[in-house]
Design a protein around this motif. Structure first.
Motif, PDB file in Angstrom:
ATOM      1  N   UNK A 217      63.664  27.969 -36.255  1.00  0.00           N
ATOM      2  CA  UNK A 217      63.424  26.994 -35.192  1.00  0.00           C
ATOM      3  C   UNK A 217      62.848  27.639 -33.937  1.00  0.00           C
ATOM      4  N   UNK A 218      62.294  28.842 -34.086  1.00  0.00           N
ATOM      5  CA  UNK A 218      61.645  29.512 -32.959  1.00  0.00           C
ATOM      6  C   UNK A 218      60.161  29.161 -32.918  1.00  0.00           C
ATOM      7  N   UNK A 219      59.543  29.411 -31.765  1.00  0.00           N
ATOM      8  CA  UNK A 219      58.089  29.291 -31.664  1.00  0.00           C
ATOM      9  C   UNK A 219      57.445  30.420 -32.459  1.00  0.00           C
ATOM     10  N   UNK A 220      56.160  30.295 -32.731  1.00  0.00           N
ATOM     11  CA  UNK A 220      55.434  31.344 -33.457  1.00  0.00           C
ATOM     12  C   UNK A 220      55.545  32.685 -32.741  1.00  0.00           C
ATOM     13  N   UNK A 221      55.321  32.682 -31.437  1.00  0.00           N
ATOM     14  CA  UNK A 221      55.349  33.931 -30.668  1.00  0.00           C
ATOM     15  C   UNK A 221      56.742  34.577 -30.697  1.00  0.00           C
ATOM     16  N   UNK A 222      57.774  33.772 -30.413  1.00  0.00           N
ATOM     17  CA  UNK A 222      59.128  34.319 -30.378  1.00  0.00           C
ATOM     18  C   UNK A 222      59.592  34.738 -31.763  1.00  0.00           C
ATOM     19  N   UNK A 223      59.221  33.945 -32.774  1.00  0.00           N
ATOM     20  CA  UNK A 223      59.630  34.275 -34.124  1.00  0.00           C
ATOM     21  C   UNK A 223      59.026  35.572 -34.608  1.00  0.00           C
ATOM     22  N   UNK A 224      57.746  35.746 -34.359  1.00  0.00           N
ATOM     23  CA  UNK A 224      57.103  36.983 -34.819  1.00  0.00           C
ATOM     24  C   UNK A 224      57.620  38.182 -34.046  1.00  0.00           C
ATOM     25  N   UNK A 225      57.896  37.993 -32.750  1.00  0.00           N
ATOM     26  CA  UNK A 225      58.463  39.078 -31.959  1.00  0.00           C
ATOM     27  C   UNK A 225      59.823  39.479 -32.522  1.00  0.00           C
ATOM     28  N   UNK A 226      60.617  38.495 -32.941  1.00  0.00           N
ATOM     29  CA  UNK A 226      61.916  38.802 -33.539  1.00  0.00           C
ATOM     30  C   UNK A 226      61.726  39.607 -34.820  1.00  0.00           C
ATOM     31  N   UNK A 227      60.790  39.190 -35.668  1.00  0.00           N
ATOM     32  CA  UNK A 227      60.521  39.926 -36.907  1.00  0.00           C
ATOM     33  C   UNK A 227      60.084  41.359 -36.623  1.00  0.00           C
ATOM     34  N   UNK A 228      59.269  41.527 -35.607  1.00  0.00           N
ATOM     35  CA  UNK A 228      58.830  42.881 -35.258  1.00  0.00           C
ATOM     36  C   UNK A 228      60.015  43.761 -34.879  1.00  0.00           C
ATOM     37  N   UNK A 230      63.063  43.413 -36.063  1.00  0.00           N
ATOM     38  CA  UNK A 230      63.743  43.742 -37.313  1.00  0.00           C
ATOM     39  C   UNK A 230      62.996  44.828 -38.081  1.00  0.00           C
ATOM     40  N   UNK A 231      61.656  44.795 -38.027  1.00  0.00           N
ATOM     41  CA  UNK A 231      60.862  45.833 -38.668  1.00  0.00           C
ATOM     42  C   UNK A 231      61.150  47.198 -38.045  1.00  0.00           C
ATOM     43  N   UNK A 232      61.307  47.202 -36.715  1.00  0.00           N
ATOM     44  CA  UNK A 232      61.645  48.448 -36.039  1.00  0.00           C
ATOM     45  C   UNK A 232      62.995  48.985 -36.487  1.00  0.00           C
ATOM     46  N   UNK A 233      63.979  48.092 -36.655  1.00  0.00           N
ATOM     47  CA  UNK A 233      65.296  48.524 -37.143  1.00  0.00           C
ATOM     48  C   UNK A 233      65.216  49.067 -38.550  1.00  0.00           C
ATOM     49  N   UNK A 234      64.482  48.360 -39.420  1.00  0.00           N
ATOM     50  CA  UNK A 234      64.369  48.791 -40.813  1.00  0.00           C
ATOM     51  C   UNK A 234      63.696  50.152 -40.914  1.00  0.00           C
ATOM     52  N   UNK A 235      62.693  50.392 -40.066  1.00  0.00           N
ATOM     53  CA  UNK A 235      61.955  51.652 -40.121  1.00  0.00           C
ATOM     54  C   UNK A 235      62.802  52.878 -39.829  1.00  0.00           C
ATOM     55  N   UNK A 236      63.959  52.700 -39.233  1.00  0.00           N
ATOM     56  CA  UNK A 236      64.842  53.823 -38.920  1.00  0.00           C
ATOM     57  C   UNK A 236      65.743  54.215 -40.086  1.00  0.00           C
ATOM     58  N   UNK A 237      65.693  53.472 -41.188  1.00  0.00           N
ATOM     59  CA  UNK A 237      66.627  53.696 -42.295  1.00  0.00           C
ATOM     60  C   UNK A 237      66.035  54.623 -43.354  1.00  0.00           C
ATOM     61  N   UNK A 238      66.926  55.229 -44.126  1.00  0.00           N
ATOM     62  CA  UNK A 238      66.497  56.077 -45.237  1.00  0.00           C
ATOM     63  C   UNK A 238      65.823  55.242 -46.322  1.00  0.00           C
TER      64      UNK A 238
END
Length: 258
Positions: A217-228, A230-238
């Motif tokens: 239920x987020x806007x396109x801009x806010x939703x994609x920013x949120x995904x980005x 999460x991508x940053x968090x995932x990139x820190x994992x083994x």
């Protein structure tokens, strides 16, 4: 808690098979709703589980509210609000479960049963599986908002105003379920999807589901920013580093959930 009506079995490859087993039609009684909450909350904390498959015992997925138990029973002050809150939380515990959940719709999923199915991440149905909102015929309302996540404007209103049931072949045609199968092959198809998801990084699956829930239920801009984020968090994992190495080395990754 030791659930009696919600059966959980750990099967091959990090998959939990969860079965609603409340004969004769798997109606969601107070006990069923409480056990659903406990089951999916506990699955969130079980590292050995990466994906769950939810189905119903027998020929019905879940018939929704137990109408027979309501007839002639005088409600006490607060009963309506307590029951409503319990149902809401039971549905949301599936949505908020840290593990992806596949609905294997083996038979009717009606009213609250539709809400349970709609709360899952991926839906598959047999030819005898159906979704419906029969409340108009039994003096109730409810389930429309969950159905709205699946159906378009006109079809939803037809279902809610007439009690129309939509069966597996039509659900597949509408793109609401991923596959429509024979009753005999439903669980094989659901388990095949579960194995595919379980082969992925459990961290990536958890963050992907969390992202999809949050951005709905987020806007396109806010939703994609949120995904980005999460991508940053995932990139820190083994697991993320292992996925990249495996891609470059042209081999299957070995994920550890770290």
């Amino acid at each position: 808690m030791e659930p009696q009506l919600i059966k959980t079995e750990l099967v091959e490859g990090h998959i939990a098979l969860v079965t609603i087993d409340n004969p004769p039609v798997n109606a969601h009684s107070t006990q069923v709703l409480d056990e659903l909450m406990w089951t999916f909350d506990s699955l969130s904390d079980r590292d050995e589980v990466r994906v769950a498959v939810l189905t119903g015992a027998g020929k019905v997925f879940c018939a929704g509210a137990d109408i027979k138990s309501r007839v002639g029973v005088e409600r006490k002050p607060g009963d309506h609000w307590q029951g409503s809150r319990r149902a809401r939380e039971a549905y949301h515990c599936i949505m908020e479960c840290q593990k992806p959940v596949i609905a294997a719709i083996n038979g009717p999923a009606l009213g609250g049963g539709l809400a349970i199915a709609a709360s899952c991440d991926i839906l598959v149905a047999s030819e005898k599986g159906c979704l419906g909102l029969p409340e108009i015929d039994v003096g109730l309302l409810g389930g429309g908002r969950h159905a709205q996540r699946l159906f378009g404007h006109s079809r939803l209103r037809r279902m809610m105003l007439t009690g129309l049931r939509v069966y597996g072949p039509e659900l597949y045609r509408l793109g609401i379920v991923e596959e429509c199968t024979t009753p005999e092959t439903l669980m094989d198809v659901a388990m095949g999807l579960a194995r595919e998801i379980a082969s992925k990084s459990p961290i990536a699956s958890r963050l992907a589901k969390h992202s999809l829930n949050q951005i709905e239920e987020m806007s396109l801009r806010d939703g994609y920013r949120f995904e980005q984020g999460m991508t940053g968090q995932l990139g820190k994992t083994e697991d993320s580093r292992e996925a990249m190495r495996a891609f470059v080395e042209k081999r299957k990754p070995v994920f550890t959930g770290r």
